[in-house]
Write a protein that holds these residues in place. Structure first.
Motif, PDB file in Angstrom:
ATOM      1  N   HIS A   1      32.360  37.660  38.222  1.00  0.00           N
ATOM      2  CA  HIS A   1      33.243  38.832  38.083  1.00  0.00           C
ATOM      3  C   HIS A   1      34.646  38.488  38.547  1.00  0.00           C
ATOM      4  O   HIS A   1      34.845  37.837  39.574  1.00  0.00           O
TER       5      HIS A   1
ATOM      6  N   ASP B   1      38.640  40.677  38.634  1.00  0.00           N
ATOM      7  CA  ASP B   1      39.353  41.901  38.249  1.00  0.00           C
ATOM      8  C   ASP B   1      40.797  41.893  38.725  1.00  0.00           C
ATOM      9  O   ASP B   1      41.211  41.026  39.508  1.00  0.00           O
TER      10      ASP B   1
ATOM     11  N   HIS C   1      39.035  43.906  34.072  1.00  0.00           N
ATOM     12  CA  HIS C   1      38.047  42.973  34.634  1.00  0.00           C
ATOM     13  C   HIS C   1      37.402  42.150  33.536  1.00  0.00           C
ATOM     14  O   HIS C   1      37.456  42.490  32.352  1.00  0.00           O
TER      15      HIS C   1
ATOM     16  N   GLU D   1      33.546  39.918  32.924  1.00  0.00           N
ATOM     17  CA  GLU D   1      32.188  39.674  33.439  1.00  0.00           C
ATOM     18  C   GLU D   1      31.573  38.567  32.586  1.00  0.00           C
ATOM     19  O   GLU D   1      31.387  38.741  31.381  1.00  0.00           O
TER      20      GLU D   1
END
Length: 231
Positions: free
Chosen positions: A75, A77, A101, A103
């Protein structure tokens, strides 16, 4: 009152790098009968190919939960968080007034499987936030997310809570319910009996006006998510 959404009734998306099952309308899947339930807007059952993932994109005013079933999420962001989320951990990202973000599957050899869940907040344009935690594998009902973050839970901007449910084979358990609440249960593993119905993996059930709720596992261990939502 209850309504079951069977696993094979969910919407489906396949982009090569991503296979996804949508409990509620999402992306190119539109079902006017399944637009969410109470504040619960999205449950996507995602499988991501090794090394692939969701490129940087933005959200506003949404509480976004990820629960990793197998593999590891990488992750990153715009608030400066750069984290890994291994199997068994919960992530709660509050988009607030806006956050970007990405992922990704952190592995270049193994698939990533996780549940992506969206809950609409009860406050708008607040400060974005990020939380993650592993709540273990205790048998029974374990609170994971609450409105006030009590007892070490992740704190959500909604009058809602999420619990992890784990049952041993044939175990019977009464779940706490109130008539003025809505409830949703999503089954991940095993077979579960409730309200004279049987749920299989991927099935979910909407429930209202409950005064009691007992659940019983089948011959295998059960893992499920149990949502308490505004009625």
């Amino acid at each position: 009152m209850f309504e079951i959404i069977r696993a094979n009734e969910r919407g489906a998306a396949h982009f090569g790098w991503l296979k996804s099952k949508h409990t509620f309308s999402f992306g190119n899947y539109y079902n006017p009968e399944q637009m969410g339930f109470s504040a619960l807007r999205v449950i996507n059952d995602d499988e991501v190919a090794p090394g692939a993932g969701f490129q940087t994109h933005s959200h506003q005013n949404m509480e976004i939960i990820s629960y990793v079933l197998s593999g590891t999420i990488a992750h990153k962001d715009s608030a400066g968080n750069e984290k890994t989320l291994p199997a068994g951990e919960f992530q709660l990202m509050s988009a607030g007034r806006g956050i970007s973000h990405s992922e990704f599957n952190a592995s270049h050899s193994d698939k990533l499987k996780f549940l992506q869940i969206w809950i609409q907040p009860n406050q708008q344009n607040g400060e974005p936030g990020y939380q993650q935690k592993d709540f273990g594998d205790a048998v029974g009902l374990t609170r994971v997310i609450t409105p006030d973050g009590r007892d070490g839970t992740l704190q959500i901007k909604q009058n809602a809570s999420l619990s992890q449910l784990i049952l041993l084979p044939e175990q019977l358990l009464a779940l706490p319910v109130q008539p003025g609440k809505a409830y949703y249960l999503h089954l991940i593993n095993g077979e579960l009996q409730l309200l004279k119905q049987t749920l299989l993996p991927g099935d979910g059930i909407k429930m209202l006006q409950l005064t009691e709720l007992a659940v019983k596992a089948g011959s295998d261990q059960v893992r499920a998510l149990f949502f308490e939502l505004p009625a």
